[in-house]
Write a protein that holds these residues in place. Sequence first.
Motif: not given
Lengths: 264, 264, 264
Positions: B95-114
Motif C-alpha cells: 500500500n505504499g508503506l514500504l516503497a520509500p524505504a525500498v527506493a532509498a536503497q537505490g538498487g533493483p528490487y524483486r517482489c512476491w505476494r505472500i
Amino acid sequence: MQPLITLLTDFGMADGYAGIMKGVICGIAPSARIVDISHQVAAQDVRGGALVLRSAVPFFPRGSIHVAVVDPGVGSARAPIVIATDAAIFVGPDNGLLAPAVAAQGGPYRCWRIENPPYRRAAVSRTFHGRDVFAPAAAHLAVGARPEDVGPRQETIEPLTLPQSQCSAAGLRGEVIYVDHFGNLISNISADDLKSFATAGLSVSINDVSDVPLVSAYAQGAPSAALAIINSWGLLEIAVRDGNAARHLGASAGTPVTVTRSGS
Amino acid sequence: MQPLITLLTDFGMADGYAGIMKGVICGIAPSARIVDISHQVAAQDVRGGALVLRSAVPFFPRGSIHVAVVDPGVGSARAPIVIATDAAIFVGPDNGLLAPAVAAQGGPYRCWRIENPPYRRAAVSRTFHGRDVFAPAAAHLAVGARPEDVGPRQETIEPLTLPQSQCSAAGLRGEVIYVDHFGNLISNISADDLKSFATAGLSVSINDVSDVPLVSAYAQGAPSAALAIINSWGLLEIAVRDGNAARHLGASAGTPVTVTRSGS
Amino acid sequence: MQPLITLLTDFGMADGYAGIMKGVICGIAPSARIVDISHQVAAQDVRGGALVLRSAVPFFPRGSIHVAVVDPGVGSARAPIVIATDAAIFVGPDNGLLAPAVAAQGGPYRCWRIENPPYRRAAVSRTFHGRDVFAPAAAHLAVGARPEDVGPRQETIEPLTLPQSQCSAAGLRGEVIYVDHFGNLISNISADDLKSFATAGLSVSINDVSDVPLVSAYAQGAPSAALAIINSWGLLEIAVRDGNAARHLGASAGTPVTVTRSGS
C-alpha cells in the motif's frame, strides 16, 4: 531451548519500572528471552490487563512464562502466585488478572504461592513486587526451578468476573468490555454467540446508532462510518473505518451493544 | 549469524498486538532477534510510517528483515508482499508503506505476494495480518525460507506519492511532511536542495515567522525561538530550542516552508 | 557472557530514533543484549532522566553498559563521555544526566571523552549523537573495547544539582522531584531522613492537605485519599489509592512536602 518470559504491566514506559524488572531477570536468567506484551494497561485496570493477557498468551510458544503485574493490592494480603498449566506458566498477583488467560487454556492448572526466600529478592518492598517477587520468581523458573519450589500449594485462584452477554429470542445483549488503541470498541459478544443466534440478517446497535453493518474487513466499511466486525480476539467489535469509534460514538467500557435480526 | 527482524506498526503499545506478533515470530524462529522501530505510527498514517521506516532502515545490518504494518486495507484486495533488495528484505502490505524505504536503497528490487499456506498461519483472519501473515512470513524468512517461496512474483509495488519541494529563482518551496515526538517539523526540503539553491545567506520562513536562522546545532538557537537545521534524516527541520515547534508555530504536516535568499 | 546494554532517552517511541540506535548497536555488537530503561523521559528533562537512571542501574547485572541520552546541548561544546565505575559503564553526554547514577555507586569513577574515530560513526551529525556517537561507543565497549580506547581522560564530570531536603527541629522540608506514570509524587525526603527525624507519630503535608497518613502498602490507604509511603526508590512518595495524586492534589515537580511530628 532459550526460555521465554513475557511481561504485562500497567507500569507505563516512562519511569523505568519495566526496565528494572528486566534487569532483575537478566541477573538471574541471562539466557532468557524477554518479550513485552504491554506496559500500558490502564493504571490499576485488572480487567483490561486480564483481557489483553488472555488474547496474547495463545500466540506464544508452549512453555512460555507469562509475568503479569496489575496490582493495586501490592503489599497487602493478596498472594503472589505461580500457576502451571499444560502449556504455560503464569506469575503474578492472585487478584483475577491471570484467571481468564488460565481458563482459556481449557485444561487443569496448579497454583503455588511465592513464599520461599530463594525465589524472591532478599529485601522485598511492599510497593514493587514486580521487581522484588515476580521478576525473580519468573527468572528462577526460566533457569530450572520448578513451580512447586516457590512455596506452598494453593488449590484455587481468584476468579475474574467478566460481564456476560445475554441471549434471548429478541436478540443478543452485551456491552463494550475493552477499548483499544485505535478506539475500537470490543464487546463481550463472541463469534459463537452470533452463530448460535442467527447466521445472516443481523443488525448491530450501539448508543443511538442502529443498523451498524456487520462486515468481514475494515475496508468494507463506509468512510468514517461505524462498522461491526468479528475481531482478532474472536469478539464482536464496533469500529469506524479510518477513524476512532470510541470518540465517534461517545462509547466506552460498559456501553451496551445489541444484536437483533434485521427488521425485527 | 542471528537473523534480525524489525517491526514498525501503528498498533500502539497498550493492547498486546505487537507482543502477539513477537510471540508468533518466537514460535517459528526462536533464534531471531526482534527490534522495534516504532509501534506508535499515527493510526492508519501510511505516509508517516513510510517516512520513519525509510529513515531507520539504513542503520540496520545488511540482511535485516523489516516488517511494517500500517494497513487500513487489511483483509481487502491489497496484497501482502515480500520485497528483496541487495541489502534487506521487507514484509508488509502493498500500500505504499514500504516503497520509500525500498527506493532509498537505490538498487533493483524483486517482489512476491505472500500466498503460499506454509508461510501464513493456518487460519488467516481478515483483521490482523500482522499476526497471521506478516509475522509468520518474516519468521520463516529468518530461518531459511527464500523470498520466492512465499508466493507468486509481482513485478512492481504500489508507490507512495510524497509532496515534492519546488525550486525557482525566487526560492525553495516545500512543506512539513512529518512532526516528530519533540514537535520538530520535518520538511521535504533536503540538504541537497539547499546546496543547489545557495550556500549562504538563506532565510527560512514558516507560517508568519520569517528569517528563521539556519543553525548547525539545536543549542545554537535562541532560547524558545524557532531555528532551522538539517536534521538526522538529511532534511530541513524547523525546531524550537528546548521547546515544541509544532505547538509554538501552530504548524503541522502540510504547513508550507519556504527558503529564500536573505534580503530578497 | 552476553554483554548487556541499557538505553534511556527522551526520544519517545514513535519516530524510530531509539530503534535506529539499536540498529547501530546490532551492526557492531550482534551478540549484545539491549534493554530499554525508558525512552519517555520528558523532552529535555535532564533531571528526570537522571533520577530514572539512578533508580534503575542498581538492578542490572555488574558490567552492564548504560547508555543515556537526554541531550539538549547535542552538537555544542558539552562532551560525549564514557564513565567506568567498579560495577558498570556509562555512556552519554556530560551534562549531569549520568552523575546521580554514578554517585549512587559509591566508589571511584574514571571518565574519558569519546573522540577517537573508530568509536563513532564515520559521519557524526550535530543533531543525533545517540546514533552517531553513543550507540557506536557502547557497542564497541560491548565487544571488547576498553573505556580508555575511546579518547582522552577527563578528570571530573558535570554534576547535577538536585534540591536537598532540609531538617530542623520543626520538621523535614522537601519537595516533589519526580512525578511518575501513575501520578505518584516522589519527594526528595529519603527513608533515612525520616528515620533520623522520628520513628513514629509523623504527619505529612502537601499543598493544603495535611495529616496524610504514612502507610506501608498502597492498599492501606483509604479509597481515593492521599497516602504517604516509602517507595521503591527509597524516597517518601505521596500517592492516592487507585488514583492519580498529581491530578488529585494539583501537585507537580517543585511542590513542597513537609513532615512534622503529629500534634506539633
